[in-house]
Design a protein around this motif. Structure first.
Motif, PDB file in Angstrom:
ATOM      1  N   ALA A  22       8.667   0.757  -1.292  1.00 30.37           N
ATOM      2  CA  ALA A  22       9.588  -0.417  -1.504  1.00 30.37           C
ATOM      3  C   ALA A  22      10.728  -0.072  -2.718  1.00 30.37           C
ATOM      4  CB  ALA A  22       8.696  -1.677  -1.991  1.00 30.37           C
ATOM      5  N   ALA A  23      10.088   0.573  -3.710  1.00 32.80           N
ATOM      6  CA  ALA A  23      10.834   0.931  -4.656  1.00 32.80           C
ATOM      7  C   ALA A  23      12.147   1.733  -4.375  1.00 32.80           C
ATOM      8  CB  ALA A  23      10.330   1.423  -6.081  1.00 32.80           C
ATOM      9  N   ASP A  24      11.903   2.455  -3.482  1.00 37.73           N
ATOM     10  CA  ASP A  24      12.607   3.661  -3.005  1.00 37.73           C
ATOM     11  C   ASP A  24      13.881   3.007  -2.182  1.00 37.73           C
ATOM     12  OD1 ASP A  24      11.571   5.972  -3.983  1.00 37.73           O
ATOM     13  OD2 ASP A  24      10.723   6.218  -1.901  1.00 37.73           O
ATOM     14  N   GLN A  25      13.288   1.762  -1.096  1.00 39.35           N
ATOM     15  CA  GLN A  25      14.478   1.090  -0.526  1.00 39.35           C
ATOM     16  C   GLN A  25      15.355   0.367  -1.503  1.00 39.35           C
ATOM     17  OE1 GLN A  25      11.771  -0.949   2.104  1.00 39.35           O
ATOM     18  NE2 GLN A  25      11.497   0.561   3.513  1.00 39.35           N
ATOM     19  N   GLY A 114      -8.793  -6.810  -8.871  1.00 41.17           N
ATOM     20  CA  GLY A 114      -7.954  -6.051  -9.535  1.00 41.17           C
ATOM     21  C   GLY A 114      -6.537  -6.614  -9.474  1.00 41.17           C
ATOM     22  N   ALA A 115      -5.668  -6.047  -9.841  1.00 39.90           N
ATOM     23  CA  ALA A 115      -4.217  -6.433  -9.921  1.00 39.90           C
ATOM     24  C   ALA A 115      -3.147  -5.239  -9.855  1.00 39.90           C
ATOM     25  CB  ALA A 115      -3.988  -7.540 -11.027  1.00 39.90           C
ATOM     26  N   ILE A 116      -1.966  -5.572  -9.548  1.00 42.24           N
ATOM     27  CA  ILE A 116      -0.701  -4.669  -9.669  1.00 42.24           C
ATOM     28  C   ILE A 116       0.138  -5.134 -10.685  1.00 42.24           C
ATOM     29  CG2 ILE A 116       0.273  -5.486  -7.375  1.00 42.24           C
ATOM     30  CD1 ILE A 116       1.446  -2.594  -7.160  1.00 42.24           C
ATOM     31  N   GLY A 117       0.746  -4.392 -11.280  1.00 41.94           N
ATOM     32  CA  GLY A 117       2.045  -4.722 -12.313  1.00 41.94           C
ATOM     33  C   GLY A 117       3.264  -3.831 -11.892  1.00 41.94           C
ATOM     34  N   ILE A 118       4.372  -4.289 -11.879  1.00 39.30           N
ATOM     35  CA  ILE A 118       5.491  -3.777 -11.844  1.00 39.30           C
ATOM     36  C   ILE A 118       6.558  -4.168 -12.738  1.00 39.30           C
ATOM     37  CG2 ILE A 118       7.556  -3.362 -10.178  1.00 39.30           C
ATOM     38  CD1 ILE A 118       4.729  -2.222  -8.941  1.00 39.30           C
ATOM     39  N   SER A 119       7.082  -3.181 -13.440  1.00 43.29           N
ATOM     40  CA  SER A 119       8.116  -3.413 -14.635  1.00 43.29           C
ATOM     41  C   SER A 119       9.273  -2.534 -14.638  1.00 43.29           C
ATOM     42  CB  SER A 119       7.511  -3.656 -15.848  1.00 43.29           C
ATOM     43  OG  SER A 119       8.255  -4.071 -16.818  1.00 43.29           O
ATOM     44  N   GLY A 120      10.462  -3.208 -14.868  1.00 41.53           N
ATOM     45  CA  GLY A 120      11.695  -2.285 -15.083  1.00 41.53           C
ATOM     46  C   GLY A 120      12.780  -2.559 -14.479  1.00 41.53           C
ATOM     47  N   MET A 121      12.737  -3.822 -13.473  1.00 49.38           N
ATOM     48  CA  MET A 121      13.909  -4.400 -12.798  1.00 49.38           C
ATOM     49  C   MET A 121      13.955  -5.748 -13.145  1.00 49.38           C
ATOM     50  SD  MET A 121      15.235  -1.506 -11.620  1.00 49.38           S
ATOM     51  CE  MET A 121      16.336  -2.205 -10.629  1.00 49.38           C
ATOM     52  N   PRO A 123      12.807  -9.833 -12.421  1.00 47.52           N
ATOM     53  CA  PRO A 123      11.517 -10.589 -11.953  1.00 47.52           C
ATOM     54  C   PRO A 123      11.569 -10.529 -10.697  1.00 47.52           C
ATOM     55  CG  PRO A 123      12.694 -11.728 -13.649  1.00 47.52           C
ATOM     56  CD  PRO A 123      13.521 -10.507 -13.566  1.00 47.52           C
ATOM     57  N   GLU A 124      12.472 -10.750  -9.822  1.00 45.64           N
ATOM     58  CA  GLU A 124      12.621 -10.935  -8.311  1.00 45.64           C
ATOM     59  C   GLU A 124      12.248  -9.410  -7.846  1.00 45.64           C
ATOM     60  OE1 GLU A 124      14.515 -14.187 -10.135  1.00 45.64           O
ATOM     61  OE2 GLU A 124      15.368 -11.833 -10.237  1.00 45.64           O
ATOM     62  N   LEU A 125      12.769  -8.340  -8.114  1.00 44.29           N
ATOM     63  CA  LEU A 125      12.713  -7.082  -7.747  1.00 44.29           C
ATOM     64  C   LEU A 125      11.203  -6.495  -8.086  1.00 44.29           C
ATOM     65  CD1 LEU A 125      16.072  -5.077  -7.901  1.00 44.29           C
ATOM     66  CD2 LEU A 125      14.819  -6.119  -5.862  1.00 44.29           C
ATOM     67  N   ASP A 126      10.793  -6.723  -9.306  1.00 40.33           N
ATOM     68  CA  ASP A 126       9.372  -6.370  -9.799  1.00 40.33           C
ATOM     69  C   ASP A 126       8.538  -7.006  -8.780  1.00 40.33           C
ATOM     70  OD1 ASP A 126      10.568  -4.901 -11.783  1.00 40.33           O
ATOM     71  OD2 ASP A 126       9.861  -6.205 -13.327  1.00 40.33           O
ATOM     72  N   SER A 127       8.604  -8.449  -8.562  1.00 46.21           N
ATOM     73  CA  SER A 127       7.744  -9.179  -7.741  1.00 46.21           C
ATOM     74  C   SER A 127       7.723  -8.606  -6.494  1.00 46.21           C
ATOM     75  CB  SER A 127       7.822 -10.610  -7.839  1.00 46.21           C
ATOM     76  OG  SER A 127       7.856 -11.080  -8.948  1.00 46.21           O
ATOM     77  N   ALA A 128       8.721  -8.261  -5.801  1.00 44.15           N
ATOM     78  CA  ALA A 128       8.907  -7.741  -4.337  1.00 44.15           C
ATOM     79  C   ALA A 128       8.199  -6.513  -4.207  1.00 44.15           C
ATOM     80  CB  ALA A 128      10.466  -7.715  -3.633  1.00 44.15           C
ATOM     81  N   ILE A 129       8.307  -5.505  -5.201  1.00 40.08           N
ATOM     82  CA  ILE A 129       7.641  -4.372  -5.059  1.00 40.08           C
ATOM     83  C   ILE A 129       6.301  -4.573  -5.282  1.00 40.08           C
ATOM     84  CG2 ILE A 129       7.440  -2.194  -6.369  1.00 40.08           C
ATOM     85  CD1 ILE A 129      10.571  -2.519  -7.065  1.00 40.08           C
ATOM     86  N   ALA A 130       5.852  -5.396  -6.073  1.00 40.67           N
ATOM     87  CA  ALA A 130       4.322  -5.568  -6.410  1.00 40.67           C
ATOM     88  C   ALA A 130       3.859  -6.210  -5.075  1.00 40.67           C
ATOM     89  CB  ALA A 130       4.091  -6.845  -7.402  1.00 40.67           C
ATOM     90  N   ALA A 131       4.486  -6.989  -4.128  1.00 43.75           N
ATOM     91  CA  ALA A 131       3.933  -7.628  -3.105  1.00 43.75           C
ATOM     92  C   ALA A 131       3.873  -6.513  -2.061  1.00 43.75           C
ATOM     93  CB  ALA A 131       4.881  -8.648  -2.485  1.00 43.75           C
ATOM     94  N   ALA A 132       4.694  -5.521  -2.123  1.00 46.63           N
ATOM     95  CA  ALA A 132       4.590  -4.366  -1.130  1.00 46.63           C
ATOM     96  C   ALA A 132       3.384  -3.572  -1.486  1.00 46.63           C
ATOM     97  CB  ALA A 132       5.885  -3.512  -1.195  1.00 46.63           C
ATOM     98  N   GLY A 133       3.075  -3.393  -2.603  1.00 42.11           N
ATOM     99  CA  GLY A 133       1.685  -2.903  -3.060  1.00 42.11           C
ATOM    100  C   GLY A 133       0.592  -3.656  -2.485  1.00 42.11           C
ATOM    101  N   VAL A 134       0.588  -4.848  -2.767  1.00 39.82           N
ATOM    102  CA  VAL A 134      -0.753  -5.744  -2.233  1.00 39.82           C
ATOM    103  C   VAL A 134      -0.796  -5.593  -0.925  1.00 39.82           C
ATOM    104  CG1 VAL A 134      -1.337  -8.086  -2.171  1.00 39.82           C
ATOM    105  CG2 VAL A 134      -0.525  -7.500  -4.355  1.00 39.82           C
ATOM    106  N   SER A 135      -0.087  -5.490  -0.093  1.00 35.71           N
ATOM    107  CA  SER A 135       0.138  -5.627   1.428  1.00 35.71           C
ATOM    108  C   SER A 135      -0.606  -4.082   1.952  1.00 35.71           C
ATOM    109  CB  SER A 135       1.406  -5.742   2.157  1.00 35.71           C
ATOM    110  OG  SER A 135       2.383  -4.578   2.037  1.00 35.71           O
TER     111      SER A 135
END
Length: 138
Positions: A22-25, A114-121, A123-135
């Motif tokens: 997701a981050a690549d895209q 557990g959980a996933i955390g994404i940071s660096g972009m 809030p919307e992009l971090d959340s979208a990338i996290a959702a891809a990981g959850v999927s």
């Protein structure tokens, strides 16, 4: 007695791989962290170009989502509107935890494992990338 499922390293690798895709895209330079139900770090990767601070923030977001079993974006929204007292929660946990968008719980049969955390972009992009990981877990 209740039996709780546990994340395995293979699960964490699949979650991180889906997040990388997701981050690549999105051409996103982020850090990706996966923690267990107790908020303990299982796997963390900092993508090329992601700031060192994003690594710590990703872990803190994942920890907050895991220990509360809730998305961190919802907690951030509450803090910004009618529940500023939630800011104290990070201090009560006794370890770095952040109520900032980008942390999502990993649920199995309604149980937070557990959980996933994404940071660096943003809030919307971090959340979208996290959702891809959850999927990747389902």
């Amino acid at each position: 007695m209740r039996h709780q499922p546990l994340l395995e390293l293979a699960d964490c690798r699949a979650i991180v791989a889906a997040s990388h895709q997701a981050a690549d895209q999105l051409e996103a330079s982020v850090s990706i962290a996966v923690v267990d139900s107790g908020g303990h770090l299982l796997l963390m990767e900092r993508r090329d170009g992601a700031s060192p601070a994003s690594a710590e923030a990703a872990i803190a977001k994942a920890r907050m989502a895991s220990l509360n079993g809730k998305p961190t974006a919802a907690m951030e929204a509450s803090i910004n509107s009618d529940r500023p007292a939630l800011l104290q929660l990070a201090g009560l946990l006794g370890q770095p935890a952040a109520a900032m968008a980008g942390g999502l719980p990993l649920l199995q049969d309604g149980i937070c494992i557990g959980a996933i955390g994404i940071s660096g972009m943003t809030p919307e992009l971090d959340s979208a990338i996290a959702a891809a990981g959850v999927s990747a877990l389902s």
